[in-house]
Enzyme design. Structure first.
Site, short mmCIF file in Angstrom:
data_model
loop_
_atom_site.label_atom_id
_atom_site.label_comp_id
_atom_site.label_asym_id
_atom_site.label_seq_id
_atom_site.Cartn_x
_atom_site.Cartn_y
_atom_site.Cartn_z
N ASP A 173 14.46 -51.48 46.47
CA ASP A 173 13.97 -50.74 47.63
C ASP A 173 14.97 -49.62 47.93
O ASP A 173 16.00 -49.85 48.56
CB ASP A 173 13.82 -51.67 48.82
N ILE A 174 14.68 -48.42 47.46
CA ILE A 174 15.62 -47.31 47.57
C ILE A 174 15.84 -46.92 49.03
O ILE A 174 16.97 -46.72 49.49
CB ILE A 174 15.13 -46.10 46.76
N LYS A 229 4.54 -51.93 20.85
CA LYS A 229 3.23 -51.82 21.47
C LYS A 229 2.51 -53.17 21.46
O LYS A 229 2.46 -53.86 20.44
CB LYS A 229 2.39 -50.79 20.71
N ASN A 269 1.28 -44.19 39.72
CA ASN A 269 0.40 -43.96 40.86
C ASN A 269 -0.06 -42.51 40.84
O ASN A 269 0.31 -41.74 39.95
CB ASN A 269 1.09 -44.33 42.18
N ASP A 315 6.27 -50.34 43.62
CA ASP A 315 6.85 -51.54 44.24
C ASP A 315 7.22 -52.59 43.20
O ASP A 315 8.14 -53.38 43.42
CB ASP A 315 5.86 -52.14 45.24
N PHE A 338 8.90 -42.14 53.82
CA PHE A 338 7.47 -41.83 53.84
C PHE A 338 6.70 -43.15 53.77
O PHE A 338 7.12 -44.09 53.10
CB PHE A 338 7.09 -40.94 52.65
#
Length: 397
Positions: free
Chosen positions: A304-305, A286, A208, A276, A323
Site C-alpha cells: 500500500d504505497i 508462458k 486496469n 491491489d 486518490f
C-alpha cells in the site's frame, strides 16, 4: 520567460556533455544569453569551438587566465548571471559544491556566487546510489541548490538505473521554473500516475483501465507553478510531461521502491491506479492452455504505497494527497480511505462505467480533507490538475 535572461552554463565531464550542445541551442531559441564554462573533463567530450559557436559567446575555461581576469573576473562572471546551470553535474562537481572546494574555474564560480544554481546530475547508477553522493545531494538541497533529474534508463556504460541526465527540454522547463516567481518554486513534489502491470507469466498481466491522463496533467500543472516534480509512472497511454523527472515502473512493488528512492519531498500526490493484488508466484514461462482444466492463480496483496508514505515516522512529506476511484458510495468510501491510510487529502471520483471518467478526458471529483467534502464541477482533467496544483501551492505556502 527566458528572453534576455543570462544563463551561466557550466559543462562538466561525462558522455552527457553532448546534450549541453542541444541545451545551448534550445536556450538561445528562447532568447536567453548563454555564457559557457567548460571544465577540463568536459573538453574531453565537447570542444570549446562547438560550444562557442552554438552559444555565440566566448567559452571560459581557466581560473588563472590573465586576459579573462582583466576583462571580467571570475567573481563578476558568476554574479552577473540570472541563473547558473550545471549540466552535466558529475559526482565530482557535486562533491566539490557540497564541500566548498574551489580548485578550478567551475568550482570557484559556484562558491563565489549568490546567484541561484540549478544542476542536472549525470553519472553511473552506482555512483548516484553511493552513500557519499546521497550525502552530498542532501547537503546541496539544504543549501538551496535546485535539481532537475536524473532520469532512469540505459547508461553509456551498459548499466540501467537512475543517473541519466535530464533531456535538454526538461532542463529548459526547469530553468524557466527556476527563473519564474511561481508559488511552488523551490518545492519538490512526487506524483505517481498510470496503471501498474502485475505479471501472470511473461506474456500476460493484471492491469486496469487507467490512462495516466490525470496524473500527467497534475505533474504538468505543478511544474508550471515552479515545482520540481518527480513523476513516477506506470505504463500509461499518454506521454509524460516535459520539465519533470520521469521514473518509469511497471509493478506496484517497483512503484513503491521508486517513490521511496526519491523522497524526501515537500508533497506527494498519488494519482496512480495501483493494482491491489498480484499473482503470488508469477510463472517464468508462458502458461499453456490445457484441455479440461483452468490454471489456478493464487493472489497476494500488493504494498500500500499511499499508506506507507502517509504513515512514515521520518521524512513524511508535509502534504500527502491520495486518490479514491469508487463506483458506489463515493464520499463515504473515500472519507473512510483518507482516515484509514493517514493521508491529508483524498481526491475522490466516481469511475462507474457510465461516467466515462476512467480513461476519459474529463473528471468529476470531490476533494476530501479535514475541512470536509468539497464538490468540484465536472471539468477537463487539465482544469482539475490546475485547480489542484493551486490548492497544493496554498497549502505549502
Amino acid at each position: 520567460m527566458l528572453a534576455s535572461k543570462r544563463i551561466l552554463l557550466i559543462i562538466g565531464g561525462g558522455i552527457a556533455a553532448f546534450k549541453a550542445l542541444d541545451l545551448i541551442r534550445r536556450l538561445r531559441e528562447r532568447g536567453a544569453q548563454v555564457t559557457p564554462v567548460l571544465t577540463r573533463a568536459g573538453e574531453e567530450f565537447v570542444t570549446p569551438l562547438s560550444v562557442s559557436a552554438l552559444a555565440g559567446n566566448k567559452v571560459f575555461r581557466d581560473l588563472f587566465d590573465l586576459t579573462d581576469e582583466a576583462e571580467m573576473g571570475h567573481i563578476e562572471l558568476s554574479r552577473s548571471a540570472d541563473l547558473i546551470v550545471v549540466a552535466p553535474a558529475t559526482a565530482d562537481l557535486m562533491a566539490k559544491m557540497a564541500q566548498g572546494h574551489a580548485d578550478d574555474l567551475a568550482s570557484t564560480l559556484l562558491l563565489a556566487t549568490d546567484t541561484p544554481v540549478l544542476i542536472a546530475p549525470a553519472m553511473n547508477v552506482r555512483m548516484w546510489q553511493h552513500p557519499a553522493t546521497q550525502r552530498n545531494i542532501t547537503t546541496l538541497k539544504g543549501d538551496g541548490i535546485g535539481f532537475v533529474g536524473p532520469a532512469e534508463g540505459d547508461m553509456a556504460c551498459g548499466e540501467h538505473g537512475p543517473g541519466r541526465m535530464a533531456e535538454p527540454l526538461e532542463i529548459v522547463t526547469a530553468i524557466d521554473a527556476a527563473l519564474s516567481d511561481g508559488p511552488l518554486r523551490g518545492k519538490r513534489i512526487v506524483v505517481t500516475s498510470g496503471p501498474t502491470y502485475e505479471p501472470i507469466d511473461p506474456v500476460r498481466y493484471i492491469a486496469n483501465r487507467s490512462s495516466g491522463a490525470q496524473g500527467t496533467a497534475i505533474a504538468r500543472a505543478l511544474a508550471v507553478l515552479g515545482a520540481e516534480v518527480i513523476f513516477v509512472t506506470g505504463p500509461a497511454d499518454v506521454a509524460p510531461p516535459e520539465g519533470v523527472t520521469v521514473v518509469k515502473v511497471e509493478t506496484a512493488q517497483q512503484m513503491l521502491e521508486a517513490v521511496q528512492g526519491v523522497l524526501p519531498a515537500d508533497a506527494a500526490v498519488f494519482a496512480a491506479a495501483v493494482a491491489d493484488w498480484r499473482v503470488a508466484s508469477a510463472s517464468s514461462s508462458k502458461i499453456k492452455k490445457t484441455k479440461g482444466g483452468l490454471p489456478v492463480l493464487e493472489f497476494a496483496e500488493n504494498p500500500d504505497i499511499l499508506a506507507t508514505v502517509s504513515q512514515m515516522e521520518q521524512g513524511r512529506p508535509d502534504l500527502v494527497v491520495g486518490f479514491a476511484a469508487e463506483t458506489d458510495h463515493v464520499i463515504e468510501n473515500a472519507t473512510a480511505k483518507c482516515a484509514r491510510k493517514g493521508c491529508d487529502w483524498i481526491v475522490a471520483n466516481d469511475v462507474s462505467h457510465e461516467t466515462g471518467i476512467m480513461g476519459g478526458a474529463e473528471n468529476d471529483i470531490t476533494l476530501i480533507s479535514d475541512a470536509g467534502a468539497e464538490d468540484w464541477p465536472r471539468m477537463s482533467k487539465s482544469d482539475v490538475a490546475a485547480r489542484l496544483a493551486e490548492r497544493i501551492a496554498q497549502a505549502l505556502a
